[in-house]
Design a protein around this motif. Structure first.
Motif, PDB file in Angstrom:
ATOM      1  N   ALA A 180       7.115  -3.038   0.156  1.00  0.00           N
ATOM      2  CA  ALA A 180       6.290  -3.511   1.277  1.00  0.00           C
ATOM      3  C   ALA A 180       4.796  -3.440   0.945  1.00  0.00           C
ATOM      4  O   ALA A 180       4.024  -4.323   1.311  1.00  0.00           O
ATOM      5  N   CYS A 181       4.400  -2.433   0.247  1.00  0.00           N
ATOM      6  CA  CYS A 181       2.981  -2.245  -0.076  1.00  0.00           C
ATOM      7  C   CYS A 181       2.458  -3.319  -1.033  1.00  0.00           C
ATOM      8  O   CYS A 181       1.311  -3.733  -0.928  1.00  0.00           O
ATOM      9  N   THR A 182       3.302  -3.784  -1.945  1.00  0.00           N
ATOM     10  CA  THR A 182       2.838  -4.755  -2.942  1.00  0.00           C
ATOM     11  C   THR A 182       2.379  -6.037  -2.273  1.00  0.00           C
ATOM     12  O   THR A 182       1.409  -6.657  -2.702  1.00  0.00           O
ATOM     13  N   HIS A 183       3.086  -6.442  -1.217  1.00  0.00           N
ATOM     14  CA  HIS A 183       2.750  -7.690  -0.541  1.00  0.00           C
ATOM     15  C   HIS A 183       1.467  -7.576   0.269  1.00  0.00           C
ATOM     16  O   HIS A 183       0.805  -8.576   0.539  1.00  0.00           O
ATOM     17  N   MET A 184       1.130  -6.372   0.672  1.00  0.00           N
ATOM     18  CA  MET A 184      -0.047  -6.174   1.522  1.00  0.00           C
ATOM     19  C   MET A 184      -1.335  -5.991   0.732  1.00  0.00           C
ATOM     20  O   MET A 184      -2.424  -6.172   1.274  1.00  0.00           O
ATOM     21  N   CYS A 185      -1.236  -5.635  -0.524  1.00  0.00           N
ATOM     22  CA  CYS A 185      -2.450  -5.319  -1.284  1.00  0.00           C
ATOM     23  C   CYS A 185      -3.227  -6.585  -1.636  1.00  0.00           C
ATOM     24  O   CYS A 185      -2.734  -7.431  -2.375  1.00  0.00           O
ATOM     25  N   PRO A 186      -4.448  -6.727  -1.133  1.00  0.00           N
ATOM     26  CA  PRO A 186      -5.248  -7.918  -1.410  1.00  0.00           C
ATOM     27  C   PRO A 186      -5.799  -7.948  -2.831  1.00  0.00           C
ATOM     28  O   PRO A 186      -6.265  -8.984  -3.293  1.00  0.00           O
ATOM     29  N   SER A 187      -5.697  -6.834  -3.519  1.00  0.00           N
ATOM     30  CA  SER A 187      -6.244  -6.749  -4.875  1.00  0.00           C
ATOM     31  C   SER A 187      -5.183  -6.853  -5.961  1.00  0.00           C
ATOM     32  O   SER A 187      -5.500  -6.807  -7.142  1.00  0.00           O
ATOM     33  N   GLY A 188      -3.922  -6.954  -5.559  1.00  0.00           N
ATOM     34  CA  GLY A 188      -2.849  -7.030  -6.539  1.00  0.00           C
ATOM     35  C   GLY A 188      -2.760  -5.772  -7.390  1.00  0.00           C
ATOM     36  O   GLY A 188      -2.389  -5.824  -8.562  1.00  0.00           O
ATOM     37  N   ALA A 189      -3.071  -4.639  -6.774  1.00  0.00           N
ATOM     38  CA  ALA A 189      -3.144  -3.395  -7.539  1.00  0.00           C
ATOM     39  C   ALA A 189      -1.815  -2.651  -7.612  1.00  0.00           C
ATOM     40  O   ALA A 189      -1.696  -1.697  -8.370  1.00  0.00           O
ATOM     41  N   ILE A 190      -0.821  -3.105  -6.827  1.00  0.00           N
ATOM     42  CA  ILE A 190       0.425  -2.335  -6.744  1.00  0.00           C
ATOM     43  C   ILE A 190       1.588  -3.102  -7.357  1.00  0.00           C
ATOM     44  O   ILE A 190       1.806  -4.270  -7.050  1.00  0.00           O
ATOM     45  N   THR A 191       2.319  -2.428  -8.217  1.00  0.00           N
ATOM     46  CA  THR A 191       3.550  -2.987  -8.765  1.00  0.00           C
ATOM     47  C   THR A 191       4.669  -1.982  -8.517  1.00  0.00           C
ATOM     48  O   THR A 191       4.424  -0.780  -8.389  1.00  0.00           O
ATOM     49  N   VAL A 192       5.897  -2.508  -8.423  1.00  0.00           N
ATOM     50  CA  VAL A 192       7.046  -1.624  -8.245  1.00  0.00           C
ATOM     51  C   VAL A 192       7.970  -1.779  -9.437  1.00  0.00           C
ATOM     52  O   VAL A 192       8.331  -2.886  -9.813  1.00  0.00           O
ATOM     53  N   LYS A 193       8.295  -0.661 -10.051  1.00  0.00           N
ATOM     54  CA  LYS A 193       9.195  -0.657 -11.196  1.00  0.00           C
ATOM     55  C   LYS A 193      10.127   0.542 -11.060  1.00  0.00           C
ATOM     56  O   LYS A 193       9.676   1.636 -10.727  1.00  0.00           O
ATOM     57  N   ALA A 194      11.399   0.311 -11.286  1.00  0.00           N
ATOM     58  CA  ALA A 194      12.391   1.393 -11.206  1.00  0.00           C
ATOM     59  C   ALA A 194      12.267   2.160  -9.886  1.00  0.00           C
ATOM     60  O   ALA A 194      12.282   3.394  -9.854  1.00  0.00           O
ATOM     61  N   ASN A 195      12.141   1.386  -8.782  1.00  0.00           N
ATOM     62  CA  ASN A 195      12.086   1.966  -7.443  1.00  0.00           C
ATOM     63  C   ASN A 195      10.927   2.929  -7.213  1.00  0.00           C
ATOM     64  O   ASN A 195      11.012   3.826  -6.383  1.00  0.00           O
ATOM     65  N   GLN A 196       9.839   2.698  -7.957  1.00  0.00           N
ATOM     66  CA  GLN A 196       8.632   3.481  -7.732  1.00  0.00           C
ATOM     67  C   GLN A 196       7.421   2.552  -7.734  1.00  0.00           C
ATOM     68  O   GLN A 196       7.272   1.732  -8.639  1.00  0.00           O
ATOM     69  N   ALA A 197       6.573   2.707  -6.731  1.00  0.00           N
ATOM     70  CA  ALA A 197       5.340   1.926  -6.692  1.00  0.00           C
ATOM     71  C   ALA A 197       4.293   2.583  -7.584  1.00  0.00           C
ATOM     72  O   ALA A 197       4.229   3.807  -7.681  1.00  0.00           O
ATOM     73  N   HIS A 198       3.511   1.732  -8.247  1.00  0.00           N
ATOM     74  CA  HIS A 198       2.422   2.218  -9.083  1.00  0.00           C
ATOM     75  C   HIS A 198       1.139   1.502  -8.667  1.00  0.00           C
ATOM     76  O   HIS A 198       1.141   0.297  -8.477  1.00  0.00           O
ATOM     77  N   ILE A 199       0.061   2.243  -8.535  1.00  0.00           N
ATOM     78  CA  ILE A 199      -1.216   1.656  -8.154  1.00  0.00           C
ATOM     79  C   ILE A 199      -2.178   1.709  -9.337  1.00  0.00           C
ATOM     80  O   ILE A 199      -2.405   2.776  -9.915  1.00  0.00           O
ATOM     81  N   ASP A 200      -2.710   0.546  -9.682  1.00  0.00           N
ATOM     82  CA  ASP A 200      -3.725   0.462 -10.743  1.00  0.00           C
ATOM     83  C   ASP A 200      -5.061   0.856 -10.124  1.00  0.00           C
ATOM     84  O   ASP A 200      -5.657   0.101  -9.351  1.00  0.00           O
ATOM     85  N   SER A 201      -5.512   2.036 -10.449  1.00  0.00           N
ATOM     86  CA  SER A 201      -6.717   2.565  -9.810  1.00  0.00           C
ATOM     87  C   SER A 201      -7.955   1.728 -10.126  1.00  0.00           C
ATOM     88  O   SER A 201      -8.923   1.717  -9.354  1.00  0.00           O
TER      89      SER A 201
END
Ligand code: SF4
Ligand code: SF4
Length: 56
Positions: free
Chosen positions: A15-36
């Motif tokens: 859900a978070c990946t779709h909301m991020c206007p900066s494209g900073a969040i990816t989900v891999k192996a059921n874990q979200a990662h944020i590119d700081s």
């Protein structure tokens, strides 16, 4: 400080990946990662997460 994911609370729903206007969040192996480097601290992902897994 960029947003970060509390791993124990994230269920990888994406859900978070779709909301991020900066494209900073990816989900891999059921874990979200944020590119700081991309996060601008808008806090949209915090409200999007159903599990309260993102904090700033
Ligand atoms: S705070 Fe905003 S820019 Fe940063 S990861 Fe969350 S939605 Fe994306
Ligand atoms: S919305 Fe929350 S539970 Fe879903 S992938 Fe993002 S951080 Fe994880």
């Amino acid at each position: 400080m960029a947003a970060r994911v509390v791993k124990a609370l994230c269920i990888g729903c994406g859900a978070c990946t779709h909301m991020c206007p900066s494209g900073a969040i990816t989900v891999k192996a059921n874990q979200a990662h944020i590119d700081s480097a991309k996060c601008d601290e808008c806090e949209e992902c915090i409200f999007a997460c159903p599990n309260g897994a993102i904090i700033i």
